[in-house]
Design a protein around this motif. Structure first.
Motif, short mmCIF file in Angstrom:
data_model
loop_
_atom_site.label_atom_id
_atom_site.label_comp_id
_atom_site.label_asym_id
_atom_site.label_seq_id
_atom_site.Cartn_x
_atom_site.Cartn_y
_atom_site.Cartn_z
N ILE A 93 -7.24 -2.82 -33.29
CA ILE A 93 -8.14 -3.47 -34.13
C ILE A 93 -7.87 -3.34 -35.53
O ILE A 93 -7.86 -4.38 -36.09
N ARG A 94 -7.14 -2.38 -35.91
CA ARG A 94 -6.73 -2.34 -37.23
C ARG A 94 -5.66 -3.47 -37.65
O ARG A 94 -5.52 -4.11 -38.75
N ASP A 95 -4.82 -3.42 -36.62
CA ASP A 95 -3.75 -4.59 -36.69
C ASP A 95 -4.16 -5.94 -36.90
O ASP A 95 -3.82 -6.69 -37.65
N ILE A 96 -5.23 -6.36 -35.95
CA ILE A 96 -5.97 -7.53 -35.97
C ILE A 96 -6.52 -7.89 -37.19
O ILE A 96 -6.32 -9.05 -37.71
N SER A 97 -7.12 -6.80 -37.73
CA SER A 97 -8.08 -6.93 -39.09
C SER A 97 -7.03 -7.31 -40.03
O SER A 97 -7.53 -8.12 -41.01
N SER A 98 -5.95 -6.52 -40.22
CA SER A 98 -5.28 -6.63 -41.38
C SER A 98 -4.64 -8.24 -41.33
O SER A 98 -4.44 -8.84 -42.33
N LEU A 100 -6.02 -10.93 -40.17
CA LEU A 100 -7.05 -11.66 -40.75
C LEU A 100 -7.46 -11.61 -41.99
O LEU A 100 -7.54 -12.62 -42.83
N ALA A 101 -7.32 -10.39 -42.51
CA ALA A 101 -7.44 -10.24 -44.18
C ALA A 101 -6.18 -10.86 -45.06
O ALA A 101 -6.39 -11.42 -45.70
N ASN A 106 -12.07 -15.86 -42.73
CA ASN A 106 -13.53 -15.37 -42.86
C ASN A 106 -13.67 -15.29 -41.30
O ASN A 106 -13.92 -16.15 -40.64
N VAL A 107 -14.13 -14.10 -41.00
CA VAL A 107 -14.86 -13.81 -39.61
C VAL A 107 -16.16 -13.62 -39.54
O VAL A 107 -16.71 -12.80 -40.24
N MET A 110 -17.35 -11.08 -33.99
CA MET A 110 -16.28 -10.48 -33.09
C MET A 110 -16.89 -9.73 -31.96
O MET A 110 -17.61 -8.98 -32.21
N MET A 125 -13.50 -14.00 -31.10
CA MET A 125 -13.83 -14.15 -32.58
C MET A 125 -14.51 -15.66 -32.90
O MET A 125 -13.97 -16.73 -32.39
#
Length: 158
Positions: A93-98, A100-101, A106-107, A110, A125
């Protein structure tokens, strides 16, 4: 000719800009081939050309179909849905979030479903992007994450 478009950046052939909204069934973004359907009271619904719901409308009300195109410059954000399937691992999840960032996406929402016996995590998402190339770049980056099997757009006709 008027290439400014309305707030969604939609130009209706021969009419200039009219009130338009993106059809929820297929969620078009700039760069998609699109068609317009004249709704009752809500202006023009813009569909992806390959949308199954649009095909049904086209059959029932061919007289309500209009040619539309993206104007030269669209400044607004467009919502669409994507799905990511990955090996459920520590830090995923951290990797996916980074990603996206980093892509400044803009999410809006999810959801994560995990299938324990397959060690699978499926992310659904709703995101907003400014155009198709932003989405394609995002999907490419998501695919590069360790353990991700698939990252794809969700929508009718795809």
């Amino acid at each position: 000719s008027n290439t400014k478009g309305d707030k969604n950046g939609i130009v209706v052939d021969g009419v200039g800009s009219l009130m338009s909204h993106m059809a929820g069934c297929c969620e078009p973004v700039p760069g998609d081939p699109i068609c317009g359907y004249i709704t009752q009271g809500r202006g023009i619904a813009v569909h992806r050309s390959d949308c199954e719901q649009f095909a049904a409308l086209h059959e029932r009300h061919p007289e309500r179909i209009v040619e539309v195109s993206w104007s030269v410059k669209t400044s607004s954000e467009f919502a669409l849905s994507i799905k990511v399937e990955a090996n459920d691992r520590q830090g995923l999840i951290r990797d996916i979030s980074s990603v996206l960032a980093n892509e400044k996406v803009n999410v809006m929402s999810m959801n994560v479903n995990t299938i324990d016996e397959k060690q699978l995590a499926i992310f659904s998402m709703k995101i907003s992007v400014s155009d198709l190339s932003t989405m394609n770049r995002l999907l490419t980056k998501l695919m590069q994450i360790e353990g991700v099997y698939d990252a794809s757009r969700v929508g009718a006709g795809g």
